[in-house]
Design a protein around this motif. Structure first.
Motif, PDB file in Angstrom:
ATOM      1  N   GLU A  60       0.828  -1.204   0.000  1.00  0.00           N
ATOM      2  CA  GLU A  60       0.000   0.000   0.000  1.00  0.00           C
ATOM      3  C   GLU A  60       0.864   1.255   0.000  1.00  0.00           C
ATOM      4  O   GLU A  60       0.583   2.217  -0.722  1.00  0.00           O
ATOM      5  N   LEU A  61       1.929   1.243   0.795  1.00  0.00           N
ATOM      6  CA  LEU A  61       2.835   2.387   0.821  1.00  0.00           C
ATOM      7  C   LEU A  61       3.496   2.582  -0.542  1.00  0.00           C
ATOM      8  O   LEU A  61       3.641   3.720  -1.014  1.00  0.00           O
ATOM      9  N   ASP A  62       3.902   1.483  -1.157  1.00  0.00           N
ATOM     10  CA  ASP A  62       4.528   1.561  -2.485  1.00  0.00           C
ATOM     11  C   ASP A  62       3.582   2.162  -3.519  1.00  0.00           C
ATOM     12  O   ASP A  62       4.022   2.804  -4.471  1.00  0.00           O
ATOM     13  N   ARG A  63       2.270   1.972  -3.321  1.00  0.00           N
ATOM     14  CA  ARG A  63       1.275   2.536  -4.234  1.00  0.00           C
ATOM     15  C   ARG A  63       0.875   3.955  -3.839  1.00  0.00           C
ATOM     16  O   ARG A  63      -0.001   4.550  -4.452  1.00  0.00           O
ATOM     17  N   GLY A  64       1.478   4.469  -2.785  1.00  0.00           N
ATOM     18  CA  GLY A  64       1.158   5.822  -2.334  1.00  0.00           C
ATOM     19  C   GLY A  64      -0.107   5.911  -1.512  1.00  0.00           C
ATOM     20  O   GLY A  64      -0.696   6.980  -1.386  1.00  0.00           O
ATOM     21  N   GLU A  65      -0.537   4.810  -0.927  1.00  0.00           N
ATOM     22  CA  GLU A  65      -1.785   4.780  -0.161  1.00  0.00           C
ATOM     23  C   GLU A  65      -1.579   4.981   1.338  1.00  0.00           C
ATOM     24  O   GLU A  65      -2.469   4.727   2.120  1.00  0.00           O
ATOM     25  N   GLY A  66      -0.409   5.431   1.725  1.00  0.00           N
ATOM     26  CA  GLY A  66      -0.127   5.609   3.143  1.00  0.00           C
ATOM     27  C   GLY A  66      -0.870   6.791   3.743  1.00  0.00           C
ATOM     28  O   GLY A  66      -1.475   7.605   3.040  1.00  0.00           O
ATOM     29  N   ILE A  67      -0.840   6.874   5.059  1.00  0.00           N
ATOM     30  CA  ILE A  67      -1.467   7.971   5.789  1.00  0.00           C
ATOM     31  C   ILE A  67      -0.396   9.032   6.027  1.00  0.00           C
ATOM     32  O   ILE A  67       0.679   8.714   6.534  1.00  0.00           O
ATOM     33  N   PRO A  68      -0.676  10.282   5.661  1.00  0.00           N
ATOM     34  CA  PRO A  68       0.310  11.338   5.905  1.00  0.00           C
ATOM     35  C   PRO A  68       0.693  11.415   7.380  1.00  0.00           C
ATOM     36  O   PRO A  68      -0.134  11.196   8.266  1.00  0.00           O
ATOM     37  N   GLU A  69       1.947  11.727   7.647  1.00  0.00           N
ATOM     38  CA  GLU A  69       2.470  11.718   9.014  1.00  0.00           C
ATOM     39  C   GLU A  69       1.663  12.602   9.952  1.00  0.00           C
ATOM     40  O   GLU A  69       1.410  12.231  11.100  1.00  0.00           O
ATOM     41  N   ASP A  70       1.215  13.760   9.475  1.00  0.00           N
ATOM     42  CA  ASP A  70       0.480  14.669  10.354  1.00  0.00           C
ATOM     43  C   ASP A  70      -0.924  14.162  10.692  1.00  0.00           C
ATOM     44  O   ASP A  70      -1.580  14.690  11.577  1.00  0.00           O
ATOM     45  N   GLU A  71      -1.386  13.102  10.029  1.00  0.00           N
ATOM     46  CA  GLU A  71      -2.699  12.515  10.304  1.00  0.00           C
ATOM     47  C   GLU A  71      -2.603  11.168  11.021  1.00  0.00           C
ATOM     48  O   GLU A  71      -3.614  10.606  11.434  1.00  0.00           O
ATOM     49  N   LEU A  72      -1.387  10.666  11.159  1.00  0.00           N
ATOM     50  CA  LEU A  72      -1.190   9.311  11.668  1.00  0.00           C
ATOM     51  C   LEU A  72      -1.659   9.132  13.109  1.00  0.00           C
ATOM     52  O   LEU A  72      -2.351   8.161  13.425  1.00  0.00           O
ATOM     53  N   ASP A  73      -1.316  10.051  14.000  1.00  0.00           N
ATOM     54  CA  ASP A  73      -1.713   9.907  15.407  1.00  0.00           C
ATOM     55  C   ASP A  73      -3.229   9.837  15.556  1.00  0.00           C
ATOM     56  O   ASP A  73      -3.753   8.986  16.284  1.00  0.00           O
ATOM     57  N   ALA A  74      -3.936  10.711  14.869  1.00  0.00           N
ATOM     58  CA  ALA A  74      -5.401  10.713  14.955  1.00  0.00           C
ATOM     59  C   ALA A  74      -5.965   9.416  14.387  1.00  0.00           C
ATOM     60  O   ALA A  74      -6.915   8.842  14.946  1.00  0.00           O
ATOM     61  N   HIS A  75      -5.380   8.934  13.309  1.00  0.00           N
ATOM     62  CA  HIS A  75      -5.849   7.682  12.698  1.00  0.00           C
ATOM     63  C   HIS A  75      -5.664   6.508  13.675  1.00  0.00           C
ATOM     64  O   HIS A  75      -6.573   5.688  13.859  1.00  0.00           O
ATOM     65  N   LEU A  76      -4.498   6.442  14.313  1.00  0.00           N
ATOM     66  CA  LEU A  76      -4.236   5.352  15.261  1.00  0.00           C
ATOM     67  C   LEU A  76      -5.172   5.429  16.462  1.00  0.00           C
ATOM     68  O   LEU A  76      -5.632   4.393  16.955  1.00  0.00           O
ATOM     69  N   GLU A  77      -5.472   6.624  16.937  1.00  0.00           N
ATOM     70  CA  GLU A  77      -6.419   6.770  18.051  1.00  0.00           C
ATOM     71  C   GLU A  77      -7.807   6.273  17.665  1.00  0.00           C
ATOM     72  O   GLU A  77      -8.489   5.630  18.448  1.00  0.00           O
ATOM     73  N   ARG A  78      -8.224   6.574  16.428  1.00  0.00           N
ATOM     74  CA  ARG A  78      -9.536   6.080  15.954  1.00  0.00           C
ATOM     75  C   ARG A  78      -9.542   4.544  15.917  1.00  0.00           C
ATOM     76  O   ARG A  78     -10.510   3.920  16.320  1.00  0.00           O
ATOM     77  N   LEU A  79      -8.453   3.962  15.433  1.00  0.00           N
ATOM     78  CA  LEU A  79      -8.378   2.492  15.378  1.00  0.00           C
ATOM     79  C   LEU A  79      -8.440   1.887  16.767  1.00  0.00           C
ATOM     80  O   LEU A  79      -9.105   0.886  16.997  1.00  0.00           O
ATOM     81  N   LYS A  80      -7.724   2.486  17.728  1.00  0.00           N
ATOM     82  CA  LYS A  80      -7.698   1.968  19.086  1.00  0.00           C
ATOM     83  C   LYS A  80      -9.061   2.057  19.754  1.00  0.00           C
ATOM     84  O   LYS A  80      -9.403   1.227  20.607  1.00  0.00           O
ATOM     85  N   SER A  81      -9.846   3.052  19.385  1.00  0.00           N
ATOM     86  CA  SER A  81     -11.143   3.246  20.034  1.00  0.00           C
ATOM     87  C   SER A  81     -12.240   2.330  19.465  1.00  0.00           C
ATOM     88  O   SER A  81     -13.306   2.222  20.044  1.00  0.00           O
ATOM     89  N   GLN A  82     -11.953   1.673  18.348  1.00  0.00           N
ATOM     90  CA  GLN A  82     -12.938   0.781  17.740  1.00  0.00           C
ATOM     91  C   GLN A  82     -12.992  -0.538  18.505  1.00  0.00           C
ATOM     92  O   GLN A  82     -11.962  -1.070  18.894  1.00  0.00           O
ATOM     93  N   PRO A  83     -14.198  -1.093  18.693  1.00  0.00           N
ATOM     94  CA  PRO A  83     -14.289  -2.415  19.331  1.00  0.00           C
ATOM     95  C   PRO A  83     -13.686  -3.472  18.407  1.00  0.00           C
ATOM     96  O   PRO A  83     -13.730  -3.343  17.192  1.00  0.00           O
ATOM     97  N   GLU A  84     -13.151  -4.506  19.026  1.00  0.00           N
ATOM     98  CA  GLU A  84     -12.501  -5.560  18.232  1.00  0.00           C
ATOM     99  C   GLU A  84     -13.494  -6.501  17.629  1.00  0.00           C
ATOM    100  O   GLU A  84     -14.500  -6.829  17.960  1.00  0.00           O
TER     101      GLU A  84
END
Length: 84
Positions: A60-84
């Motif tokens: 995904e990173l090779d295809r340019g589908e990564g998350i910009p660094e300035d958005e990464l922390d917020a994205h990880l917090e959203r993932l952590k808050s989701q039920p498993e």
């Protein structure tokens, strides 16, 4: 078998016993070894899945589908808050 432990390890063991969660240093070490064994078993059982996810992420990173660094922390917090 004689095992030498570092002062910081001895301190952590003593803290665990003082907390009341363990009755003796031997009990602390037994639990630590049990947790280590469980983790190693889990990693071995899930190695293929973990490696596949890593490979997918790299692709995904090779295809340019990564998350910009300035958005990464917020994205990880959203993932952590989701039920498993």
């Amino acid at each position: 078998m004689i095992i030498q432990i570092k002062p910081e390890q001895e301190h952590r063991i003593a803290e665990a016993v003082r907390s009341g969660a363990y009755q003796s240093p031997d009990e602390v070490i037994d639990r630590a070894l049990e947790v280590l064994h469980e983790r190693d078993e889990w990693l071995a059982a899930n190695r293929k899945t973990i490696n596949a996810k890593i490979l997918r992420g790299i692709e995904e990173l090779d295809r340019g589908e990564g998350i910009p660094e300035d958005e990464l922390d917020a994205h990880l917090e959203r993932l952590k808050s989701q039920p498993e």
